[in-house]
Motif scaffolding. Sequence first.
Motif, PDB file in Angstrom:
ATOM      1  N   LYS A   1       0.823  -1.203   0.000  1.00  0.00           N
ATOM      2  CA  LYS A   1       0.000   0.000   0.000  1.00  0.00           C
ATOM      3  C   LYS A   1       0.863   1.262   0.000  1.00  0.00           C
ATOM      4  CE  LYS A   1      -4.034  -1.972   2.350  1.00  0.00           C
ATOM      5  NZ  LYS A   1      -4.909  -1.900   3.533  1.00  0.00           N
ATOM      6  N   MET A   2       1.957   1.243   0.759  1.00  0.00           N
ATOM      7  CA  MET A   2       2.825   2.417   0.836  1.00  0.00           C
ATOM      8  C   MET A   2       3.541   2.681  -0.488  1.00  0.00           C
ATOM      9  SD  MET A   2       2.630   3.940   3.772  1.00  0.00           S
ATOM     10  CE  MET A   2       0.875   3.601   3.718  1.00  0.00           C
ATOM     11  N   ALA A   3       3.855   1.592  -1.205  1.00  0.00           N
ATOM     12  CA  ALA A   3       4.526   1.767  -2.500  1.00  0.00           C
ATOM     13  C   ALA A   3       3.616   2.471  -3.497  1.00  0.00           C
ATOM     14  CB  ALA A   3       4.959   0.407  -3.040  1.00  0.00           C
ATOM     15  N   LYS A   4       2.305   2.208  -3.393  1.00  0.00           N
ATOM     16  CA  LYS A   4       1.359   2.860  -4.286  1.00  0.00           C
ATOM     17  C   LYS A   4       1.329   4.374  -4.071  1.00  0.00           C
ATOM     18  CE  LYS A   4      -1.964  -0.915  -4.976  1.00  0.00           C
ATOM     19  NZ  LYS A   4      -3.369  -1.337  -4.758  1.00  0.00           N
ATOM     20  N   SER A   5       1.365   4.783  -2.802  1.00  0.00           N
ATOM     21  CA  SER A   5       1.220   6.214  -2.494  1.00  0.00           C
ATOM     22  C   SER A   5       2.560   6.862  -2.149  1.00  0.00           C
ATOM     23  CB  SER A   5       0.240   6.395  -1.321  1.00  0.00           C
ATOM     24  OG  SER A   5       0.724   5.705  -0.183  1.00  0.00           O
ATOM     25  N   PHE A   6       3.677   6.214  -2.554  1.00  0.00           N
ATOM     26  CA  PHE A   6       4.996   6.698  -2.123  1.00  0.00           C
ATOM     27  C   PHE A   6       5.254   8.135  -2.574  1.00  0.00           C
ATOM     28  CE2 PHE A   6       9.544   7.314  -2.609  1.00  0.00           C
ATOM     29  CZ  PHE A   6      10.022   6.875  -1.382  1.00  0.00           C
ATOM     30  N   THR A   7       4.958   8.439  -3.780  1.00  0.00           N
ATOM     31  CA  THR A   7       5.287   9.764  -4.305  1.00  0.00           C
ATOM     32  C   THR A   7       4.479  10.877  -3.638  1.00  0.00           C
ATOM     33  OG1 THR A   7       3.686   9.387  -6.088  1.00  0.00           O
ATOM     34  CG2 THR A   7       6.008   8.864  -6.538  1.00  0.00           C
TER      35      THR A   7
ATOM     36  N   LYS B   1      15.111   6.791  -5.644  1.00  0.00           N
ATOM     37  CA  LYS B   1      16.350   7.212  -6.314  1.00  0.00           C
ATOM     38  C   LYS B   1      16.173   8.516  -7.076  1.00  0.00           C
ATOM     39  CE  LYS B   1      19.817   5.411  -9.553  1.00  0.00           C
ATOM     40  NZ  LYS B   1      20.181   4.246 -10.407  1.00  0.00           N
ATOM     41  N   TYR B   2      14.963   8.785  -7.544  1.00  0.00           N
ATOM     42  CA  TYR B   2      14.711   9.989  -8.337  1.00  0.00           C
ATOM     43  C   TYR B   2      13.805  10.981  -7.590  1.00  0.00           C
ATOM     44  CZ  TYR B   2      16.586   6.980 -11.927  1.00  0.00           C
ATOM     45  OH  TYR B   2      17.409   6.139 -12.645  1.00  0.00           O
TER      46      TYR B   2
ATOM     47  N   ASN C   1      13.846  15.171  -2.911  1.00  0.00           N
ATOM     48  CA  ASN C   1      14.601  15.427  -1.681  1.00  0.00           C
ATOM     49  C   ASN C   1      15.908  14.651  -1.708  1.00  0.00           C
ATOM     50  OD1 ASN C   1      15.525  15.229   1.103  1.00  0.00           O
ATOM     51  ND2 ASN C   1      13.552  16.114   1.661  1.00  0.00           N
ATOM     52  N   TYR C   2      17.039  15.329  -1.512  1.00  0.00           N
ATOM     53  CA  TYR C   2      18.334  14.641  -1.605  1.00  0.00           C
ATOM     54  C   TYR C   2      18.553  13.693  -0.433  1.00  0.00           C
ATOM     55  CZ  TYR C   2      19.761  18.439   1.538  1.00  0.00           C
ATOM     56  OH  TYR C   2      19.851  19.315   2.585  1.00  0.00           O
ATOM     57  N   ASP C   3      17.914  13.942   0.708  1.00  0.00           N
ATOM     58  CA  ASP C   3      18.048  13.008   1.826  1.00  0.00           C
ATOM     59  C   ASP C   3      17.470  11.648   1.451  1.00  0.00           C
ATOM     60  OD1 ASP C   3      19.339  14.709   3.520  1.00  0.00           O
ATOM     61  OD2 ASP C   3      17.506  15.448   4.478  1.00  0.00           O
ATOM     62  N   ILE C   4      16.322  11.677   0.798  1.00  0.00           N
ATOM     63  CA  ILE C   4      15.681  10.420   0.396  1.00  0.00           C
ATOM     64  C   ILE C   4      16.506   9.742  -0.691  1.00  0.00           C
ATOM     65  CG2 ILE C   4      13.599   9.447  -0.653  1.00  0.00           C
ATOM     66  CD1 ILE C   4      12.048  11.722   0.756  1.00  0.00           C
ATOM     67  N   ARG C   5      17.043  10.497  -1.628  1.00  0.00           N
ATOM     68  CA  ARG C   5      17.881   9.913  -2.683  1.00  0.00           C
ATOM     69  C   ARG C   5      19.115   9.249  -2.060  1.00  0.00           C
ATOM     70  NH1 ARG C   5      16.972  14.986  -5.325  1.00  0.00           N
ATOM     71  NH2 ARG C   5      19.181  15.551  -4.973  1.00  0.00           N
ATOM     72  N   ASP C   6      19.769   9.953  -1.126  1.00  0.00           N
ATOM     73  CA  ASP C   6      20.965   9.395  -0.488  1.00  0.00           C
ATOM     74  C   ASP C   6      20.625   8.141   0.314  1.00  0.00           C
ATOM     75  OD1 ASP C   6      22.366  11.422  -1.579  1.00  0.00           O
ATOM     76  OD2 ASP C   6      22.542  12.620   0.264  1.00  0.00           O
TER      77      ASP C   6
END
Length: 1028
Positions: free
Chosen positions: A468-474, A511-512, A515-520
Motif C-alpha cells: 500500500k505504501m509503495a502505491k502512495s509513495f510519491t 532514487k529519483y 529530496n536529496y536526503d531520500i535519494r541518499d
Amino acid sequence: MSAAPAYSEDKGGSAGPGEPEYGHDPASGGIFSSDYKRHDDLKEMLDTNKDSLKLEAMKRIVADPNQLIRASALRVLSSIRVPIIVPIMMLAIKEAASDMSPYVRKTAAHAIPKLYSLDSDQKDQLIEVIEKLLADKTTLVAGSVVMAFEEVCPERIDLIHKNYRKLCNLLIDVEEWGQVVIISMLTRYARTQFLSPTQNESLLEENPEKAFYGSEEDEAKGPGSEEAAATTLPARKPYVMDPDHRLLLRNTKPLLQSRSAAVVMAVAQLYFHLAPKAEVGVIAKALVRLLRSHSEVQYVVLQNVATMSIKRRGMFEPYLKSFYIRSTDPTQIKILKLEVLTNLANETNIPTVLREFQTYIRSMDKDFVAATIQAIGRCATNIGRVRDTCLNGLVQLLSNRDELVVAESVVVIKKLLQMQPAQHGEIIKHLAKLTDNIQVPMARASILWLIGEYCEHVPRIAPDVLRKMAKSFTAEEDIVKLQVINLAAKLYLTNSKQTKLLTQYVLSLAKYDQNYDIRDRARFTRQLIVPSEQGGALSRHAKKLFLAPKPAPVLESSFKDRDHFQLGSLSHLLNAKATGYQELPDWPEEAPDPSVRNVEVPEWTKCSSREKRKEKEKPFYSDSEGESGPTESADSDPESESESDSKSSSESGSGGSSSESDNEDQDEDEEKGRSSESDQSEEEGKKRQMKKRKKVPEGQEGGSSSDEGSDSSSSSSESEMTSETEEEQVEPASWRKKTPSSSKSAPAAKEISLLDLEDFTPPSIQPVSSPAVVSTSLAADLEGLTLTDSPLAPSLLSPVSGVGRQELLHRVAGEGLAVDYTFSRQPFSGDPHMVSVHIHFSNSSDTPIKGLHVGTPKLPAGISIQEFPEIESLAPGESATAIMGINFCDSTQAANFQLCTQTRQFYVSIQPPVGELMAPVFMSENEFKKEQGKLTGMNEITEKLTLPDTCRSDHIVVQKVTATANLGRVPCGTSDEYRFAGRTLTSGSLVLLTLDARPTGAAQLTVNSEKMVIGTMLVKDVVQALTQ
C-alpha cells in the motif's frame, strides 16, 4: 542660624551603632511646591547655549539644600550618555554617596551601573563607592547598592563578608525590589561560603543499611566486621550548620508571607538551593498561594515548581489538587500544570491523576489534549503497574474522531510498545489497519517504524502494508518516505521472497525523489542490502545493522536539566543562559574561614555581658528586641511625638539666632571645665560605681516627654526605630556643683549674672494651660539680657562662642529639672572628632534629684555620644555643669538621647548649627590660596550680598562670621577681603571662606569645601548673619 528646616526632611529613622536606619523615600508621596519663580535664574542658565553656565547651574542643583532636587540632578546627570562628562558624573556620585539624605545615597547607587556602562574603566573607583555604600545601615540604600554590586563587580565576594550579617538583618525592612536583589545575591554568596546541608544525606542514601542502624547480620559478625564496614564509608565529619547559614534561612523565612510574588519566589529558590531537605517543605504552601494570582505570575511559578517537583516530589504531594486544571486556564498554564501533575504521580495517587487526565482528553483545546496524551505515556513509563491500563486507554483513543488525538496516541503507543513488544502483537496489527485512515505524517511514520521493527510478530500484515505504501509513495511526506524505505529494507532482509520486487520498486522511486536526503538513503540502502559483484564488507552485516535490538525510549520531563540554572532567573525560564546571568556556584568541599564575617566592635562601645552573649548570635538586632516594652515617662504621649519633634527641630534651628550671649557666664563655664579636669583622677575611681547604677532598658522606643501643648523641645523624631542594645563607654568628663546665688557662704570672687536669678524661682510651680505664661519669674523676663558687652577683638584663631545657651529641657516638663546647653568650641578631651557640649543642670524643685545620667541614645547612622559621668545628687536650688562629646558625623542631624534620673526619663534632642561642626585652622595666605585652588568647580559655592552700613568695619565683620562659624582668621594683604579657614571635625575636610567686601557694589561670599552640602548651608547662615 541652623539650617534645620532645610534638612528636617532628610532624616530617616535614627539608629544606634549597629541598628538599621529606616530611610524614608521622599519621592514616594507629597506634592511639590508650586513656587515656579523660585529658580528662574537656574532656568535661564540651563536654557542658555553657554556650557560654562550650564555647568554652574548643575553645580548649584547638585548642592541644593533640598534632597529631592539633589537626587533629581544626579539622576539627570547620570542619564546623559556622553563620555566627556564622566569625570563630573564620578565626582557627583562620590559626593552623593556621602550625602546626609538616604534618598540621595540611593540615587547615587542607581547612578553607578549607568556610569559603568558608559565607561567601564571607572570600575576601580566605582568599587570604592560601592564598598562605602555597602556599609550604609539605611534600608532605603541597601537594595540599590546590592544591585549596583551585581552589575559592576559580582565577583568581589570579599566586599560582602563584613556586611553579610547586616544585610540579613536589614532584609525584612528593605523595599520589595531590594529584597529580591539581595536574596538572589546572598544565595550565590552562601553557595561559596557554607557547606552543603545535604552532603551527609546523600552519603546515607548511598549506604542506607549502614547509615543509622546495623542489620542483624552485621551485629552477628562481631566488632572486627564493624571496623571493616566503617572503612567503606568515607571519613567525613558530622554536618553542623554554620550560624551565619542559619541566620540567612531564619531571616528570609518570614518573607514567604510577603505580598510580592517576586519576593516569595526569591525566598523559595533560596530555600531550594540552600536549605536542608527537612526544611525545604515550608516553601510549598507559599508557592501554591501564588497560583491564585495572575496568569503571568502563575506561569513563572509553575515553571519553577515543575523543576522543584522532579527532585523534591514529596514537598508538593499534599497540594496535588491545587494543580488541577481549570477550564479558564490559558493553554500554557494547562501544560505546565500537566507537567507538575505528571511529576507528582506515584503508585498511591495515580488512579486520581489518570481520572483527571481522562477528563482533560475531552477538552476542545487540541494542544492541551496532545500534551495530556504525552503525560499519560510518561505515567505509564514511570509506574509499571499502570502501564497496561494506560496502553489500553490509548488504544481506545485510536477510534477518536479527532485525527490529532489519534496521531498523538500512536506516537505514545509506539514508545510504550518498545518496552514489551512480544506481548502486544494485537496492538501492532490494530495500528497497521489505521494506515488507511490516519493522514498525520508523524503518526504514519510511527506505525511504519513499529511494523518494520517487529515484522516477525506480524509476518502476514507487513508485506501488505509495504504494498500500500509503495502505491502512495510519491504523495507521502518526507518523514513517511524515509520510514517506507526502512520498512522495505527490513522486510527484504527477513522475507525477501515476498518483498524483493516491492523493495526494488520503492528504492527506484526514491532514487529519483526531489529530496536529496531520500535519494541518499535509497542509494545507501541499496548498496547495503542488495549485494553487488564488488560486494562490500558491510552487506554481510546488513541484518545486524537494521534489525539490532534498540533500547526503549525514556520519557523524561523537559524540566529535568534546568536545575543547574538558578531558580527564578530568566535563564531558568528560557532554559538558556541569558546575558548577565551569574552561574550558581558549587558547594565547597571545605568551609571557608567564617571569621571574615566578624565585624569589629568600635572602641568607644562597651557591651554588658548579657548584650555580648546576644551579639554572638545576632550582632545587629535580635528577634526578642521588642519584648521589653517602652519605658516612657508616665505622662508621655507617643502620638504627639512627631509633632513635638517638629517643634524641637524648629526651636533648635531658631535658637541659633538668639541674642543670648552672656560672656561672663560662658567664661565661668569654661573656668569650671578647666577646674573640673583636674578632678578626673578622682572620678576615675567612681566610674565603676556609676556604671553599676546605670540600667539601660532594652528595646526602648522614642516617646515624647511632654504633652502636645507644652513648650518643651525634648522629643525624639524616630518613634519607629528600635534602640541599639549597646551601652556607650563613659569617658572621664567634668562637672561640678554650683552653690546657689542665694547662699551666704558663696565666695566673693564669684561673678553673678542675671541668668543666675532663675535659681530664686519658688520650688512650687502651678501648672498653667497657656504656654506663653509658663515663665512668669523675673529670670524668664530677663532671659537673653547680659550685664556686660565686652568687645571681640579679631584674632587668627577665634575664641568666640557662636551660640548662647539653648534650652534642652524646660523646668516644667522636667518637673523642676531645667537643662540648658552651649557649644563651648573647645576641643573635647575624650575624642578630637567630637563637638564639646556643656550641659547645665539646675534643680528648681524642693526635692533633691538623684542619679542624673544619659540613657540609651537613639542616633542616626554614624553619630555617636560620649556620655558624662553620673551626677549622684543635685540638691534643691543647686546647679551643676557637665561636659559631653557628640560626633555629629559632619551633619546637622539631631542627636537624640535620654536624660534619666532614678525615677524619670526625659527624651531630649541636640541639633547643631552647621558652624559648630568645624574647628579653626591656622594657615598662611599662600597656603590658603593653594588649597582654594584645589577646591574649585563643584566644590565652590558663591553668593552675592549687600552689606548694610553697620557691617562695614573689620571688627563687626569678623565678629559676625566667627560667631556664625567656628573658623580661624587667615591673614590677608587686601583690606577689603576677609579669609577664614577651618576643618570639619569628623572627616577633617577643609572649609575655606572668602568675603570680598568691596566699598562699592555688592559683596561676594565664596565657600570652598569638599562637603558641598555643608558649604551651601554655611553660605546661607553667613549671609543671614551679615545682612541682619
